[in-house]
Enzyme design. Structure first.
Site, PDB file in Angstrom:
ATOM      1  N   GLY A 201    -117.672   0.054 -80.632  1.00 32.95           N
ATOM      2  CA  GLY A 201    -116.419   0.461 -81.251  1.00 32.95           C
ATOM      3  C   GLY A 201    -116.253   1.961 -81.086  1.00 32.95           C
ATOM      4  CG  HIS A 202    -118.860   4.096 -79.929  1.00 31.89           C
ATOM      5  ND1 HIS A 202    -119.662   3.458 -80.847  1.00 31.89           N
ATOM      6  CD2 HIS A 202    -119.543   4.060 -78.768  1.00 31.89           C
ATOM      7  CE1 HIS A 202    -120.775   3.082 -80.275  1.00 31.89           C
ATOM      8  NE2 HIS A 202    -120.725   3.423 -79.027  1.00 31.89           N
TER       9      HIS A 202
END
Ligand code: T46
Length: 134
Positions: free
Chosen positions: A50-51
Site C-alpha cells: 500500500g505504498h
C-alpha cells in the site's frame, strides 16, 4: 506487463531428490541486492504494502504458496499472481503495490536494492500520483 514491472525466471535444477533454484546478484538481478526480507505467517484476509518507493527496486518471490500483487504505475494497473519459487517479479521505482490473498503458509521473499529507509516510502496515493506526473 505494465511499465515498471517485469518477470524474472531463475534457473531451476530438477532432480528426483527435489528442485534447486539459485539467484546471483549481477547475473539474475539488475541491481545490487543490499537487503533481503520476507513476509510470512500472514493471516488470511490481510494485505501488505500500500505504498510506492522513490528509489527502491525490489524483486518479489513466492518461496512458498501464493499471493497476488496489485500494481499501479500511475497510468496503468495490473494484478500478478506469484506462485512459483523460480519466478521473481521485479518492481521498479514509482510503482504502487499492494499484496493480498496470501495462501496459508505462503512466504514472500523480497530482494531489495537498498537498506530500509522510511523517508524513501510514498505512503499517500495522491502524493504518489503527483510524483509520477511531475
Ligand atoms: C514492500 C512490501 C512487499 C524494517 O524495519 N525493515 C525492513 O526492511 C522492512 C521492509 C520493514 N521494517 C519495519 C517497518 C515497519 O515498522 O517493519 C514494519 C512493517 O513494514 P511495512 O509496513 O513497510 O511492511 P509491508 O509488508 O507493508 O511492506 C513491505 C516493504 O516495506 C515494502 O517495501 O514493497 O513489503
Amino acid at each position: 506487463m505494465i511499465a515498471g514491472i517485469s518477470k524474472i525466471t531463475f534457473p531451476m535444477i530438477q532432480e528426483p531428490r527435489g528442485n534447486l533454484s539459485f539467484i546471483e546478484n549481477s547475473t539474475h538481478i539488475p541491481y545490487d541486492i543490499k537487503r533481503v526480507y520476507y513476509l510470512y505467517d500472514v493471516p488470511a484476509g490481510s494485505a501488505r504494502g500500500g505504498h510506492a518507493h522513490h528509489e527502491l527496486k525490489q524483486t518479489l518471490i513466492a518461496l512458498s504458496g501464493s499471493f497476488e500483487v496489485h500494481l499501479d504505475n500511475g497510468t496503468a494497473q495490473e494484478t500478478v499472481t506469484l506462485n512459483r519459487p523460480y519466478e521473481g517479479l521485479l518492481v521498479d521505482t514509482l510503482v504502487w503495490r499492494t499484496i493480498d490473498n496470501f495462501s496459508s503458509g505462503s512466504v514472500c521473499l523480497v530482494l531489495a536494492s537498498d537498506i530500509y529507509r522510511e523517508e524513501e516510502y510514498i505512503r499517500d496515493y495522491c502524493k504518489f500520483l503527483a510524483t509520477v506526473k511531475a
